[in-house]
Write a protein that holds these residues in place. Structure first.
Motif, PDB file in Angstrom:
ATOM      1  N   GLU A 332     -36.434  42.064  50.066  1.00 31.90           N
ATOM      2  CA  GLU A 332     -36.099  42.625  51.367  1.00 31.90           C
ATOM      3  C   GLU A 332     -34.588  42.582  51.547  1.00 31.90           C
ATOM      4  N   ALA A 333     -34.041  43.675  52.057  1.00 28.45           N
ATOM      5  CA  ALA A 333     -32.595  43.765  52.275  1.00 28.45           C
ATOM      6  C   ALA A 333     -32.346  44.569  53.537  1.00 28.45           C
ATOM      7  N   GLY A 334     -31.416  44.099  54.332  1.00 27.83           N
ATOM      8  CA  GLY A 334     -31.102  44.822  55.553  1.00 27.83           C
ATOM      9  C   GLY A 334     -30.076  44.095  56.397  1.00 27.83           C
ATOM     10  N   SER A 335     -29.571  44.787  57.399  1.00 25.00           N
ATOM     11  CA  SER A 335     -28.548  44.220  58.285  1.00 25.00           C
ATOM     12  C   SER A 335     -29.174  43.260  59.286  1.00 25.00           C
ATOM     13  N   THR A 336     -28.371  42.318  59.740  1.00 26.24           N
ATOM     14  CA  THR A 336     -28.802  41.366  60.760  1.00 26.24           C
ATOM     15  C   THR A 336     -28.270  41.804  62.120  1.00 26.24           C
ATOM     16  N   SER A 337     -28.797  41.144  63.158  1.00 27.02           N
ATOM     17  CA  SER A 337     -28.383  41.509  64.521  1.00 27.02           C
ATOM     18  C   SER A 337     -26.921  41.175  64.790  1.00 27.02           C
ATOM     19  N   GLY A 338     -26.348  40.198  64.065  1.00 27.07           N
ATOM     20  CA  GLY A 338     -24.963  39.802  64.290  1.00 27.07           C
ATOM     21  C   GLY A 338     -23.961  40.603  63.502  1.00 27.07           C
ATOM     22  N   GLY A 339     -24.402  41.660  62.827  1.00 25.35           N
ATOM     23  CA  GLY A 339     -23.486  42.479  62.055  1.00 25.35           C
ATOM     24  C   GLY A 339     -23.366  42.055  60.605  1.00 25.35           C
ATOM     25  N   GLY A 340     -24.140  41.062  60.196  1.00 24.69           N
ATOM     26  CA  GLY A 340     -24.100  40.622  58.804  1.00 24.69           C
ATOM     27  C   GLY A 340     -25.155  41.324  57.963  1.00 24.69           C
ATOM     28  N   TYR A 341     -25.556  40.651  56.905  1.00 23.95           N
ATOM     29  CA  TYR A 341     -26.519  41.242  55.975  1.00 23.95           C
ATOM     30  C   TYR A 341     -27.428  40.139  55.450  1.00 23.95           C
ATOM     31  N   ARG A 342     -28.667  40.499  55.152  1.00 27.77           N
ATOM     32  CA  ARG A 342     -29.660  39.533  54.679  1.00 27.77           C
ATOM     33  C   ARG A 342     -30.369  40.112  53.460  1.00 27.77           C
ATOM     34  N   LEU A 343     -30.447  39.294  52.414  1.00 24.15           N
ATOM     35  CA  LEU A 343     -31.131  39.669  51.177  1.00 24.15           C
ATOM     36  C   LEU A 343     -32.101  38.554  50.828  1.00 24.15           C
ATOM     37  N   ALA A 344     -33.386  38.885  50.692  1.00 24.93           N
ATOM     38  CA  ALA A 344     -34.408  37.865  50.465  1.00 24.93           C
ATOM     39  C   ALA A 344     -35.322  38.275  49.322  1.00 24.93           C
ATOM     40  N   LEU A 345     -35.601  37.333  48.443  1.00 28.56           N
ATOM     41  CA  LEU A 345     -36.525  37.532  47.327  1.00 28.56           C
ATOM     42  C   LEU A 345     -37.699  36.584  47.488  1.00 28.56           C
ATOM     43  N   ARG A 346     -38.912  37.133  47.442  1.00 29.59           N
ATOM     44  CA  ARG A 346     -40.130  36.341  47.560  1.00 29.59           C
ATOM     45  C   ARG A 346     -40.971  36.531  46.313  1.00 29.59           C
ATOM     46  N   ILE A 347     -41.330  35.414  45.653  1.00 27.27           N
ATOM     47  CA  ILE A 347     -42.116  35.443  44.427  1.00 27.27           C
ATOM     48  C   ILE A 347     -43.389  34.632  44.647  1.00 27.27           C
ATOM     49  N   PRO A 348     -44.567  35.213  44.494  1.00 26.27           N
ATOM     50  CA  PRO A 348     -45.812  34.446  44.693  1.00 26.27           C
ATOM     51  C   PRO A 348     -46.018  33.447  43.563  1.00 26.27           C
ATOM     52  N   ARG A 349     -46.617  32.327  43.887  1.00 26.14           N
ATOM     53  CA  ARG A 349     -46.921  31.318  42.885  1.00 26.14           C
ATOM     54  C   ARG A 349     -48.225  31.674  42.188  1.00 26.14           C
ATOM     55  N   LEU A 350     -48.229  31.588  40.894  1.00 31.94           N
ATOM     56  CA  LEU A 350     -49.425  31.872  40.109  1.00 31.94           C
ATOM     57  C   LEU A 350     -50.343  30.663  40.107  1.00 31.94           C
ATOM     58  N   PRO A 351     -51.666  30.872  40.149  1.00 28.24           N
ATOM     59  CA  PRO A 351     -52.575  29.725  40.118  1.00 28.24           C
ATOM     60  C   PRO A 351     -52.479  28.972  38.805  1.00 28.24           C
ATOM     61  N   ASP A 352     -52.641  27.665  38.855  1.00 29.90           N
ATOM     62  CA  ASP A 352     -52.560  26.833  37.668  1.00 29.90           C
ATOM     63  C   ASP A 352     -53.750  27.062  36.757  1.00 29.90           C
TER      64      ASP A 352
END
Length: 352
Positions: A332-352
Motif C-alpha cells: 500500500e502506498a499513498g499520501s497522508t493527511s499531514g502532507g507526507g507519504y506512507r508505504l506499507a508492505l504486508r506479508i501473510p505468515r505461512l502455516p507451519d
C-alpha cells in the motif's frame, strides 16, 4: 469386426462344423490383429482358401504393412494372399479355361493385396514424416533460443560496458568530490552531509560493480545475487539514509530470505524517495507482527523545502508490488493527511 462378420456370414454356405470353425477363426482372429498382425494373417489364410473370405486377411495385411519396414516380408505375404485367393480349391472341373481363369484371378488377387500393403506403407511414411517435421521444429526452436541468448548476451555485455565506463566513473567522481569536501569543510553539518554523500556513493559504486559482474556473466549459474541484504542490515540502512529516520518494532524470529529481501528493498525504496522528493522530512520505519502477518510501514512527514528535479524511472513501486505478489502479500502506498507519504508492505505468515 462388423464387416468381417458380414464377410463370414455371406461366404459360409456350408453348415458343416469344420467350415463354420474356419469362418469363426478368421472372424475372431481380427481381435488380435493390432498386436499380432503376422500371426492373424496366417490364421486367416485357410478361410481365404476354402471359403473366399478375404476381408480378415486384408485387414491383417494392412496392419502388418503399417507396422513393418521389411519390404521382402510384405511382398511374400502379398503374393501368398494372391496365390491362396486365386487357387481353385477344392479342385473342380478340368476344362480348358481353368488355367486362364486362375491367371486372371491371380492378377486381381495381386491387385487386391497391393491395396492394403500400399495404404499401410503410406501411413507409415506419413507418421515418419510427421515425426521428422516435429524434430525439425524442435531443432529450429532450439536454434531460435540459442540466437536469442546470444543477442541477450551481447546486449548485456554492452550494457555492462556502459555502466562500467560511464555510470561507475561518474559515481566514483562523486565519491571523490564528497570525500574532498568532507576533509576541507569547516561546518559540521556540511561535513556530515559530505560524509553521507560519500558513503552512499561508495555503496552505489559497489552495487554497480556487482551488477556489471552479473551482466557480464550472461545469466549463468554464477549470477547468484549473493550476498543479498537481510534484516540485519536494516539498522545500517536507516542510519546511513541521509535523513532523520527512526527504526522501531520487531519481526518474527524465522523469516525466509525472500521475505527479508522484500522488506529490505521496501525500506530502501521508501527512504530513497524521501531523500529525492521530500527534502528535510523525517521518516519512521516501523516493523510489525500481528501473528497472522508481518511487514513494515515507512511514513514520512511533509517536506520542509522544495525538492530538486531528479530523474527517476518510476519502476520502484512496480518492482515492490511484484515482490509482494510473489509472497502473496500486499503493498500500500499513498499520501497522508499531514502532507507526507506512507508505504506499507504486508506479508501473510505461512502455516507451519
Amino acid at each position: 469386426m462388423a464387416v468381417a462378420a458380414m464377410d463370414v456370414l455371406v461366404n459360409v454356405w456350408d453348415r458343416s462344423v469344420a467350415v463354420q470353425l474356419i469362418g469363426a477363426l478368421a472372424w475372431g482372429a481380427v481381435v488380435f490383429c493390432r498386436r499380432f498382425p503376422l500371426s492373424v494373417f496366417l490364421l486367416t489364410l485357410p478361410a481365404d482358401l476354402l471359403l473366399d473370405i478375404v476381408f480378415p486377411s486384408c485387414v491383417a495385411l494392412f496392419v502388418l504393412a503399417e507396422r513393418s519396414r521389411n519390404r521382402r516380408l510384405l511382398a511374400v505375404c502379398a503374393v501368398t494372399f494372391a496365390v491362396v485367393s486365386a487357387a481353385p480349391w477344392p479342385l473342380y472341373g478340368s476344362g480348358e479355361n481353368i488355367h486362364a481363369l486362375t491367371l486372371v484371378d491371380l492378377i486381381y488377387s495381386l491387385a487386391t493385396a497391393a491395396a492394403p500393403v500400399f495404404l499401410g506403407q503410406l501411413l507409415m511414411a506419413q507418421g515418419d514424416l510427421a515425426r521428422r517435421v516435429e524434430e525439425i521444429e524442435e531443432a529450429r526452436e532450439h536454434e531460435r533460443m540459442l540466437h536469442a541468448q546470444a543477442v541477450l548476451a551481447r546486449e548485456r555485455a554492452q550494457l555492462a560496458r556502459e555502466m562500467h565506463d560511464v555510470v561507475s566513473h561518474q559515481v566514483g567522481l562523486i565519491a571523490i568530490q564528497a570525500g574532498a569536501l568532507q576533509v576541507s569543510a569547516a561546518d559540521p553539518e556540511l561535513k556530515e552531509g559530505a560524509r553521507t554523500i560519500r558513503s552512499l556513493s561508495v555503496e552505489t559504486l559497489n552495487e554497480l560493480r556487482h551488477m556489471v559482474t552479473l551482466l557480464r556473466a550472461s545469466g549463468g549459474r554464477s549470477t547468484e545475487l549473493t550476498p543479498q541484504p537481510t534484516l540485519a542490515d536494516l539498522h545500517k540502512l536507516v542510519a546511513t539514509s541521509g535523513i532523520e529516520a527512526e527504526l522501531t518494532g520487531e519481526l518474527p524470529a524465522a523469516i525466509d530470505t525472500t521475505a527479508q529481501r522484500a522488506l529490505y528493498r521496501t525500506v530502501q525504496e521508501a527512504l530513497t524517495n524521501v531523500r529525492k522528493h521530500a527534502p528535510g522530512a523525517k521518516a519512521s520505519v516501523r516493523l510489525w507482527n500481528d501473528g497472522t502477518a508481518f511487514g513494515v510501514t515507512v511514513t514520512n512527514t511533509a517536506a520542509t523545502r522544495a525538492s530538486l528535479p531528479l530523474p527517476g524511472s518510476h519502476h520502484g513501486l512496480v518492482g515492490l508490488r511484484e515482490r509482494a505478489e510473489l509472497l502473496h502479500g500486499e503493498l500500500e502506498a499513498g499520501s497522508t493527511s499531514g502532507g507526507g507519504y506512507r508505504l506499507a508492505l504486508r506479508i501473510p505468515r505461512l502455516p507451519d
